[in-house]
Every structure is written in structure tokens, then in C-alpha cells.
Write a protein that holds these residues in place. Structure first.
Motif, PDB file in Angstrom:
ATOM      1  N   PHE A  83      36.746  52.648  38.446  1.00 13.99           N
ATOM      2  CA  PHE A  83      35.745  53.225  39.336  1.00 13.99           C
ATOM      3  C   PHE A  83      36.201  52.983  40.765  1.00 13.99           C
ATOM      4  O   PHE A  83      36.401  51.839  41.170  1.00 13.99           O
ATOM      5  CB  PHE A  83      34.367  52.596  39.089  1.00 13.99           C
ATOM      6  CG  PHE A  83      33.283  53.143  39.952  1.00 13.99           C
ATOM      7  CD1 PHE A  83      32.804  54.423  39.746  1.00 13.99           C
ATOM      8  CD2 PHE A  83      32.748  52.388  40.982  1.00 13.99           C
ATOM      9  CE1 PHE A  83      31.798  54.941  40.538  1.00 13.99           C
ATOM     10  CE2 PHE A  83      31.742  52.897  41.784  1.00 13.99           C
ATOM     11  CZ  PHE A  83      31.265  54.176  41.561  1.00 13.99           C
ATOM     12  N   ARG A  84      36.376  54.057  41.518  1.00 13.14           N
ATOM     13  CA  ARG A  84      36.847  53.984  42.899  1.00 13.14           C
ATOM     14  C   ARG A  84      38.108  53.141  43.023  1.00 13.14           C
ATOM     15  O   ARG A  84      38.198  52.223  43.832  1.00 13.14           O
ATOM     16  CB  ARG A  84      35.758  53.455  43.819  1.00 13.14           C
ATOM     17  CG  ARG A  84      34.594  54.395  43.931  1.00 13.14           C
ATOM     18  CD  ARG A  84      33.617  53.926  44.960  1.00 13.14           C
ATOM     19  NE  ARG A  84      32.488  54.853  45.010  1.00 13.14           N
ATOM     20  CZ  ARG A  84      31.409  54.642  45.714  1.00 13.14           C
ATOM     21  NH1 ARG A  84      31.282  53.554  46.430  1.00 13.14           N
ATOM     22  NH2 ARG A  84      30.431  55.509  45.704  1.00 13.14           N
ATOM     23  N   ALA A  85      39.069  53.431  42.180  1.00 15.39           N
ATOM     24  CA  ALA A  85      40.379  52.790  42.162  1.00 15.39           C
ATOM     25  C   ALA A  85      40.317  51.301  41.815  1.00 15.39           C
ATOM     26  O   ALA A  85      41.260  50.565  42.073  1.00 15.39           O
ATOM     27  CB  ALA A  85      41.112  53.010  43.478  1.00 15.39           C
ATOM     28  N   LYS A  86      39.221  50.831  41.224  1.00 20.17           N
ATOM     29  CA  LYS A  86      39.098  49.438  40.795  1.00 20.17           C
ATOM     30  C   LYS A  86      38.847  49.406  39.294  1.00 20.17           C
ATOM     31  O   LYS A  86      38.069  50.198  38.767  1.00 20.17           O
ATOM     32  CB  LYS A  86      37.952  48.740  41.517  1.00 20.17           C
ATOM     33  CG  LYS A  86      38.182  48.575  42.997  1.00 20.17           C
ATOM     34  CD  LYS A  86      37.039  47.833  43.641  1.00 20.17           C
ATOM     35  CE  LYS A  86      37.277  47.715  45.136  1.00 20.17           C
ATOM     36  NZ  LYS A  86      36.187  46.987  45.795  1.00 20.17           N
ATOM     37  N   VAL A  87      39.487  48.470  38.624  1.00 20.89           N
ATOM     38  CA  VAL A  87      39.269  48.293  37.193  1.00 20.89           C
ATOM     39  C   VAL A  87      38.045  47.416  37.002  1.00 20.89           C
ATOM     40  O   VAL A  87      37.901  46.379  37.660  1.00 20.89           O
ATOM     41  CB  VAL A  87      40.509  47.658  36.532  1.00 20.89           C
ATOM     42  CG1 VAL A  87      40.244  47.384  35.057  1.00 20.89           C
ATOM     43  CG2 VAL A  87      41.711  48.563  36.691  1.00 20.89           C
TER      44      VAL A  87
END
Length: 135
Positions: free
Chosen positions: A85-89
Motif C-alpha cells: 500500500f503506497r509503496a509500503k509492505v
């Protein structure tokens, strides 16, 4: 409602053909209004189930939302989900529910951990296990 049109007659000899043409136009307009009214009064179309869908709600399948997401079942309707989500795992521990149509959806009960929090939890697992065995 639109006002009805009045038919104007003239005193010339060719009025019978123009009168019949105007009558036809008025009748066509009335028929068009009736068609629109019946189309608006009809109930909306009901969605049909796809041929492969089943209506059984007893064992709903967990949702798959893309290639970047994996789900692991840890209880009847409880899952651990790994997603981006938004480049975060994120590691999401969540309870799911079945809606009226039998689809499984994520519920409000749960927590999403970022990688730092997940790593911290993993290092605490032996201590948590030791605390559990005390009881």
C-alpha cells in the motif's frame, strides 16, 4: 407534464391533408411519451450471477486482490494478509465477514503492521511464548 397541442384548422381546401399530417405527428408524440413513461416505470434490471458463481455462503473463499497480495488463514474467518500500500509492505492480521451476497470482505477488527513492527513482533515471539506457558 407537457401541454397538449391544439390543432389549428384553416379554411383552405388543402387543409384535410395538413390536418391528417398534424394528427399523425401528435399521435406519434403521444406514443413516444407513453414509451418513455413505461420505460421509466420499469424496475431496474437485476444482476445475474455468473455461470461459475455459487450462492452457497457456508465456505466463502478469501478474496484475492492482486499479484502483490498473499493471504494465510489462521482461523475460521481470520487471515494474515501481506500486501503493498503506497509503496509500503504491510502485514495485516484481520477478521473477515461474509456479506449478504456471500462475498468475503475484511472487517474492522484487525491490525496492519509495517515491516519494522513485524520484525519487532517476530523477535518477541520467544518471550511471548514463555509468558503464555506461565499460564
Amino acid at each position: 407534464m407537457p401541454k397538449s397541442k391544439e390543432i389549428v384548422t384553416s379554411s383552405s381546401g388543402s387543409s384535410s391533408s395538413s390536418d391528417s399530417e398534424e394528427n399523425e405527428k401528435v399521435q406519434e408524440e403521444e406514443e413516444e411519451r407513453k414509451r418513455k413513461a413505461t420505460a421509466a416505470a420499469q424496475p431496474p434490471a437485476v444482476k445475474k450471477r455468473k455461470s461459475g458463481e455459487s450462492s452457497s455462503r457456508s465456505n466463502p473463499a478469501p478474496p484475492r486482490q492482486g499479484k502483490e497480495e498473499d493471504m494465510f488463514q489462521i482461523g475460521k474467518l481470520r487471515y494474515v494478509r501481506v500486501s503493498r500500500f503506497r509503496a509500503k509492505v504491510l502485514i495485516d492480521l484481520r477478521e473477515f465477514y461474509s456479506d449478504n451476497e456471500g462475498n468475503t470482505k475484511p472487517g474492522r477488527k484487525g491490525i496492519a503492521l509495517n515491516l519494522e513492527q513485524w520484525t519487532q513482533l517476530k523477535t518477541l515471539v520467544p518471550e511471548i511464548d514463555a509468558a503464555i506457558f506461565k499460564y
